[in-house]
Design an enzyme around this catalytic site. Structure first.
Site, PDB file in Angstrom:
ATOM      1  N   ASP A  17       0.770  -1.203  -0.033  1.00 33.49           N
ATOM      2  CA  ASP A  17       0.004  -0.050  -0.135  1.00 33.49           C
ATOM      3  C   ASP A  17       0.814   1.269   0.055  1.00 33.49           C
ATOM      4  OD1 ASP A  17      -2.364   1.384  -0.039  1.00 33.49           O
ATOM      5  OD2 ASP A  17      -2.236   1.605   2.543  1.00 33.49           O
ATOM      6  N   ASP A  19      -0.347   5.116   0.793  1.00 33.09           N
ATOM      7  CA  ASP A  19      -0.970   6.119   1.814  1.00 33.09           C
ATOM      8  C   ASP A  19      -0.631   5.301   3.387  1.00 33.09           C
ATOM      9  OD1 ASP A  19      -1.613   7.981   0.146  1.00 33.09           O
ATOM     10  OD2 ASP A  19      -3.714   7.138  -0.197  1.00 33.09           O
TER      11      ASP A  19
END
Length: 268
Positions: A17, A19
């Site tokens: 991922d 963020d």
């Protein structure tokens, strides 16, 4: 509690991922350069998989370059690309009313969709900072006329430079509430985007691991797709909030910088 990372180090591929894992807003998180260097030195396959639909892979690569990381755009995959791929398979050369940023609009154009604010096949919603009451009102009208409601991801919140900010699911909720129609969300934890990611990596699920900061998207996506799961505490999840979930990640790290270590202590 200490445990070894040897089994994790032996994985062939990593889905990561962005963020809350790689950066907060325009701030690179500690340990990220060391982690990327470790991936490259050890010949690992890797893909940055983000539920954000705002930016195209080229823009994400440019953003990381501004933050000091040289990563080619083929290492990025977004919920916008997954949404466009799904809709193209469902309704080739269809039309959409889009509330979102250029990364989403361009992804839909690239698979042959046209923009339509009169009688579209779909209303597609992604994160945007230009949301207005007028756009919500139009989306409600179109969904009530029969357009299908699609959300790029089910995230309620996201980590920002100054704290937690509302994300796609929170922003689309007025349309869902006003129409009584629940959006279909494409991003994590939908298995669709996970299959796309593994196919792009050319890697079976048992040779890959997913790294994320969210239990309700990243970790459950990994569990349901049979990947080893790595939760990092650099985003929205804390050790205390782990108790809110009936499932657990395989590994819990302070941040991705811990992955380069041989042994770590949870929460230390």
């Amino acid at each position: 509690m200490k445990y070894s990372l040897e089994a994790l180090h032996n994985k062939r591929a990593f889905i990561c991922d962005m963020d809350g894992v790689i950066y907060h807003g325009n701030r690179l998180l500690p340990g990220v350069p060391e982690f990327v260097d470790w991936l490259n030195r050890n010949g690992k396959e890797y893909l940055f998989l983000t539920n954000s639909s705002e930016r195209a892979p080229r823009e994400l690569a440019q953003k990381l370059k501004r933050l000091g990381l040289e990563i080619s755009e083929d290492h990025f995959y977004t919920s916008a690309l997954a949404t466009a791929s799904f809709l193209a398979s469902q309704c080739p050369e269809g039309s959409v009313y889009v509330i979102g940023e250029p990364g989403l609009v361009n992804a839909l154009y690239d698979v042959g969709f046209s923009m339509n604010d009169y009688n579209p096949d779909y209303v597609v919603f992604g994160e945007t900072r230009s949301l207005s009451y007028e756009k919500i009102e139009r989306a409600v009208e179109l969904v009530l006329k029969g357009a299908k409601l699609i959300g790029t991801n089910p995230d309620v919140t996201a980590p920002g430079e100054r704290g937690i900010i509302p994300a796609c699911s929170a922003l689309i909720s007025p349309i869902e509430l006003a129409t009584g129609k629940k959006a279909y969300y494409i991003g994590k934890p939908n298995p669709l985007i996970m299959r796309h990611a593994l196919k792009k990596l050319g890697c079976p699920h048992d040779e890959a691991a997913i790294i994320g900061d969210r239990m309700d998207t990243d970790i459950i996506a990994g569990i349901e797709s049979e990947l080893d799961t790595v939760l990092v505490l650099s985003g929205v999840t804390t050790l205390e909030s782990l108790q809110d979930f009936p499932y657990r990640p395989m590994y819990i790290l302070n941040g991705v910088g811990d992955i380069v270590k041989d042994e770590i202590s949870i929460g230390k």
